[in-house]
Design a protein around this motif. Structure first.
Motif, PDB file in Angstrom:
ATOM      1  N   SER A 178      -3.454 -16.225  -2.753  1.00  0.00           N
ATOM      2  CA  SER A 178      -1.999 -16.287  -2.656  1.00  0.00           C
ATOM      3  C   SER A 178      -1.341 -15.525  -3.790  1.00  0.00           C
ATOM      4  N   THR A 179      -1.912 -15.645  -4.998  1.00  0.00           N
ATOM      5  CA  THR A 179      -1.380 -14.904  -6.147  1.00  0.00           C
ATOM      6  C   THR A 179      -1.481 -13.403  -5.922  1.00  0.00           C
ATOM      7  N   LEU A 180      -2.627 -12.953  -5.426  1.00  0.00           N
ATOM      8  CA  LEU A 180      -2.831 -11.525  -5.172  1.00  0.00           C
ATOM      9  C   LEU A 180      -1.873 -11.025  -4.096  1.00  0.00           C
ATOM     10  N   HIS A 181      -1.707 -11.833  -3.056  1.00  0.00           N
ATOM     11  CA  HIS A 181      -0.812 -11.440  -1.957  1.00  0.00           C
ATOM     12  C   HIS A 181       0.636 -11.356  -2.446  1.00  0.00           C
ATOM     13  N   GLY A 182       1.014 -12.278  -3.303  1.00  0.00           N
ATOM     14  CA  GLY A 182       2.395 -12.318  -3.755  1.00  0.00           C
ATOM     15  C   GLY A 182       2.787 -11.186  -4.674  1.00  0.00           C
ATOM     16  N   CYS A 183       1.833 -10.597  -5.385  1.00  0.00           N
ATOM     17  CA  CYS A 183       2.169  -9.528  -6.339  1.00  0.00           C
ATOM     18  C   CYS A 183       1.775  -8.146  -5.844  1.00  0.00           C
ATOM     19  N   THR A 216     -10.309  12.453   4.415  1.00  0.00           N
ATOM     20  CA  THR A 216      -9.424  12.876   5.508  1.00  0.00           C
ATOM     21  C   THR A 216      -8.466  13.987   5.108  1.00  0.00           C
ATOM     22  N   GLY A 217      -8.317  14.215   3.797  1.00  0.00           N
ATOM     23  CA  GLY A 217      -7.396  15.241   3.325  1.00  0.00           C
ATOM     24  C   GLY A 217      -5.938  14.864   3.480  1.00  0.00           C
ATOM     25  N   THR A 218      -5.650  13.571   3.453  1.00  0.00           N
ATOM     26  CA  THR A 218      -4.278  13.100   3.636  1.00  0.00           C
ATOM     27  C   THR A 218      -3.894  12.145   2.510  1.00  0.00           C
ATOM     28  N   THR A 219      -2.599  12.007   2.284  1.00  0.00           N
ATOM     29  CA  THR A 219      -2.089  11.020   1.337  1.00  0.00           C
ATOM     30  C   THR A 219      -1.874   9.710   2.075  1.00  0.00           C
ATOM     31  N   ARG A 220      -2.374   8.631   1.515  1.00  0.00           N
ATOM     32  CA  ARG A 220      -2.287   7.330   2.154  1.00  0.00           C
ATOM     33  C   ARG A 220      -1.592   6.345   1.213  1.00  0.00           C
ATOM     34  N   ALA A 221      -1.105   5.281   1.784  1.00  0.00           N
ATOM     35  CA  ALA A 221      -0.493   4.201   1.005  1.00  0.00           C
ATOM     36  C   ALA A 221      -1.208   2.901   1.341  1.00  0.00           C
ATOM     37  N   THR A 222      -1.628   2.184   0.309  1.00  0.00           N
ATOM     38  CA  THR A 222      -2.353   0.926   0.486  1.00  0.00           C
ATOM     39  C   THR A 222      -1.674  -0.144  -0.348  1.00  0.00           C
ATOM     40  N   ALA A 223      -1.519  -1.334   0.234  1.00  0.00           N
ATOM     41  CA  ALA A 223      -0.966  -2.462  -0.513  1.00  0.00           C
ATOM     42  C   ALA A 223      -2.055  -3.037  -1.411  1.00  0.00           C
ATOM     43  N   VAL A 224      -1.774  -3.101  -2.718  1.00  0.00           N
ATOM     44  CA  VAL A 224      -2.756  -3.553  -3.701  1.00  0.00           C
ATOM     45  C   VAL A 224      -2.128  -4.622  -4.574  1.00  0.00           C
ATOM     46  N   GLY A 225      -2.854  -5.718  -4.775  1.00  0.00           N
ATOM     47  CA  GLY A 225      -2.429  -6.770  -5.690  1.00  0.00           C
ATOM     48  C   GLY A 225      -3.471  -6.953  -6.773  1.00  0.00           C
ATOM     49  N   ALA A 226      -3.076  -7.478  -7.914  1.00  0.00           N
ATOM     50  CA  ALA A 226      -4.001  -7.645  -9.032  1.00  0.00           C
ATOM     51  C   ALA A 226      -3.715  -8.949  -9.751  1.00  0.00           C
ATOM     52  N   ALA A 227      -4.763  -9.524 -10.312  1.00  0.00           N
ATOM     53  CA  ALA A 227      -4.628 -10.752 -11.097  1.00  0.00           C
ATOM     54  C   ALA A 227      -5.760 -10.799 -12.114  1.00  0.00           C
ATOM     55  N   ARG A 228      -5.473 -11.362 -13.265  1.00  0.00           N
ATOM     56  CA  ARG A 228      -6.521 -11.572 -14.258  1.00  0.00           C
ATOM     57  C   ARG A 228      -7.384 -12.754 -13.819  1.00  0.00           C
ATOM     58  N   ARG A 284      -3.885 -10.162   7.157  1.00  0.00           N
ATOM     59  CA  ARG A 284      -3.755 -11.381   6.373  1.00  0.00           C
ATOM     60  C   ARG A 284      -4.727 -11.387   5.196  1.00  0.00           C
ATOM     61  N   SER A 285      -5.920 -10.821   5.418  1.00  0.00           N
ATOM     62  CA  SER A 285      -6.949 -10.838   4.373  1.00  0.00           C
ATOM     63  C   SER A 285      -7.162  -9.439   3.809  1.00  0.00           C
ATOM     64  N   PRO A 286      -7.483  -9.342   2.525  1.00  0.00           N
ATOM     65  CA  PRO A 286      -7.759  -8.023   1.928  1.00  0.00           C
ATOM     66  C   PRO A 286      -9.016  -7.406   2.530  1.00  0.00           C
ATOM     67  N   SER A 287      -9.053  -6.092   2.567  1.00  0.00           N
ATOM     68  CA  SER A 287     -10.231  -5.370   3.051  1.00  0.00           C
ATOM     69  C   SER A 287     -11.165  -4.972   1.920  1.00  0.00           C
ATOM     70  N   GLU A 288     -10.667  -4.968   0.687  1.00  0.00           N
ATOM     71  CA  GLU A 288     -11.487  -4.569  -0.463  1.00  0.00           C
ATOM     72  C   GLU A 288     -11.162  -5.455  -1.658  1.00  0.00           C
ATOM     73  N   PHE A 289     -12.186  -5.708  -2.464  1.00  0.00           N
ATOM     74  CA  PHE A 289     -12.015  -6.384  -3.750  1.00  0.00           C
ATOM     75  C   PHE A 289     -12.704  -5.541  -4.828  1.00  0.00           C
ATOM     76  N   TRP A 290     -12.008  -5.341  -5.937  1.00  0.00           N
ATOM     77  CA  TRP A 290     -12.534  -4.561  -7.057  1.00  0.00           C
ATOM     78  C   TRP A 290     -12.353  -5.347  -8.346  1.00  0.00           C
ATOM     79  N   LEU A 291     -13.340  -5.260  -9.232  1.00  0.00           N
ATOM     80  CA  LEU A 291     -13.246  -5.830 -10.573  1.00  0.00           C
ATOM     81  C   LEU A 291     -13.182  -4.706 -11.590  1.00  0.00           C
ATOM     82  N   SER A 292     -12.369  -4.883 -12.622  1.00  0.00           N
ATOM     83  CA  SER A 292     -12.205  -3.838 -13.625  1.00  0.00           C
ATOM     84  C   SER A 292     -11.908  -4.453 -14.985  1.00  0.00           C
ATOM     85  N   ASN A 293     -12.284  -3.724 -16.037  1.00  0.00           N
ATOM     86  CA  ASN A 293     -11.882  -4.111 -17.392  1.00  0.00           C
ATOM     87  C   ASN A 293     -10.741  -3.227 -17.898  1.00  0.00           C
ATOM     88  N   LEU A 294     -10.075  -2.525 -16.961  1.00  0.00           N
ATOM     89  CA  LEU A 294      -8.935  -1.667 -17.316  1.00  0.00           C
ATOM     90  C   LEU A 294      -7.629  -2.443 -17.180  1.00  0.00           C
TER      91      LEU A 294
END
Length: 409
Positions: free
Chosen positions: A254-259, A270-282, A312-322
């Motif tokens: 819910s936190t990720l979806h909200g932000c 594909t050689g195209t510019t795309r837009a993806t909804a991305v949320g992040a949380a510590r 409704r659900s994310p398609s990808e999850f990534w972890l980062s120290n950035l």
């Protein structure tokens, strides 16, 4: 044949060299680390052959038209000569780091189907993307990636236990005593560590897919080495705890979806510019490692991406120290893996990445080092457009299946 009598490969009448003369010459200059002049000449001949020959990169094809005795000499240079590939790879990486200013180190697994069982490291191994056992080699490479191109600079062969546990096979392939069985993700981590510590390159950010393994040990090693990273994970493989309420997986989602916010990025496939909804949380990454002592929890940034606007659900999850970087910058760094996927699909077969049939562990590494030089010559040249894969065009494949990255189709 003396060094002065070494031939040069004639230009191929049906195919351009694959790299501008200046770029090719600049890349070939890294062969200066080879101790003997004849080794440097054979290396140049081999790389030019990889760039010029259209069909499968056999020793005979690479030596064609270059004089008698060349085929045997190329075989000796690749499979038997004791030159160290590490300095050549390190010099190539530093050249690319200076010339291209790469934005990421992408760890790319590779599955190489084989017909027989004699090539070093070959065995019937499970390939999840194919959903079956495949007679193949497994390897990992680290690619320096930037917007215009990418290039592999280091290679590791992931040997299965059926090779490392048999002394006769180790002896036949001249496998070093300190080389044991390792999964591809560990091979990739070893390469990253060597590039940072031994080659003196500024670290990453490392982009890596850890969906099929516990990410905690890899993330812990990267954190310990002070190497920035963005790694893809499967949500069920780790225990994630948000820093405060709401708690639990549902609260975190819910936190990720909200932000979430739209992030524009260029899709190199594909050689195209795309837009993806991305949320992040510590989050705190805790557990997931099969170790005697409990692993230390890691405070990281979790990114979730929604491929479809109404999903409704994310398609990808990534972890980062950035954690201090902008959200869009972190996600665009992760998407540089698409740059590598494109270059691997377009040029991997065309430059002989899957063509080495030798039994020598050293020979496999020597061949892949020359493949990296050929890749670099094309990467530093003006790109004339998409390259049609030799095997895709010819409709052939050693095992009846085509491999792209880790997928078998």
């Amino acid at each position: 044949m003396s060094a002065a009598d070494l031939p040069t490969l004639p230009s191929h009448p049906s195919r351009p060299s694959g790299g501008a003369p200046g770029a090719t010459g600049e890349v070939l200059s890294v062969l200066r680390s080879l101790p003997r002049s004849d080794q440097r000449r054979w290396g140049e001949l081999y790389v030019r052959g990889l760039l010029a020959v259209r069909e499968k990169k056999t020793m005979r094809a690479l030596a064609q038209g270059a004089g008698s005795g060349v085929e045997q000499s190329l075989y000796q240079f690749i499979s038997k000569s004791p030159w160290n590939d590490g300095p050549v790879r390190g010099d190539l990486a530093r050249l690319l780091d200076e010339r291209a200013r790469p934005r990421a180190w992408v760890v790319q697994p590779l599955v190489i189907p084989k017909v027989g069982r004699h090539s070093v490291g070959v065995g019937r191994q499970w390939v999840s993307q194919a959903g079956r056992l495949v007679n193949c080699q497994k390897a990992a490479s680290v690619w320096l990636a930037w917007d215009e191109a990418s290039c592999p600079v280091d290679w590791q062969l992931a040997l299965p236990e059926c090779w490392t546990d048999r002394e006769d096979l180790r002896r036949r392939a001249s496998i070093p005593a300190d080389v044991g069985p390792r999964p591809p993700e560990q091979c990739g981590l070893d390469s990253v560590r060597g590039m940072s510590q031994e080659w003196g390159l500024r670290g990453g950010p490392v982009v890596m897919d850890l969906r099929e393994t516990a990410p905690q040990p890899v993330c812990a090693d990267l954190v310990a080495g002070r190497i920035p990273f963005v790694v893809r994970v499967h949500p069920s493989s780790v225990a994630l705890a948000p820093p405060g309420p709401p708690t639990g997986p549902a609260g975190l989602l819910s936190t990720l979806h909200g932000c979430r916010m739209p992030v524009e990025w260029f899709d190199h496939v594909t050689g195209t510019t795309r837009a993806t909804a991305v949320g992040a949380a510590r989050v705190t990454l805790c557990g997931g490692a099969a170790r005697p002592e409990p692993p230390e929890p890691l405070d990281l940034l979790l990114l979730a991406a929604w491929a479809a606007p109404g999903a409704r659900s994310p398609s990808e999850f990534w972890l980062s120290n950035l954690a201090r970087s902008r959200l869009g910058s972190v996600y665009r760094t992760a998407m540089l893996r698409r740059r590598v996927e494109r270059d691997l699909a377009e040029a991997g077969d065309d430059l002989g990445m899957r063509d080495f049939e030798g039994r020598s562990y050293r020979g496999w590494h020597h061949h892949m080092t020359m493949v990296s030089l050929a890749h670099a010559a094309t990467a530093l040249s003006p790109r004339a457009g998409p390259v049609t894969s030799r095997r895709a065009a010819a409709g052939r494949g050693g095992s009846g299946c085509r491999v792209t990255g880790t997928s078998v189709v």
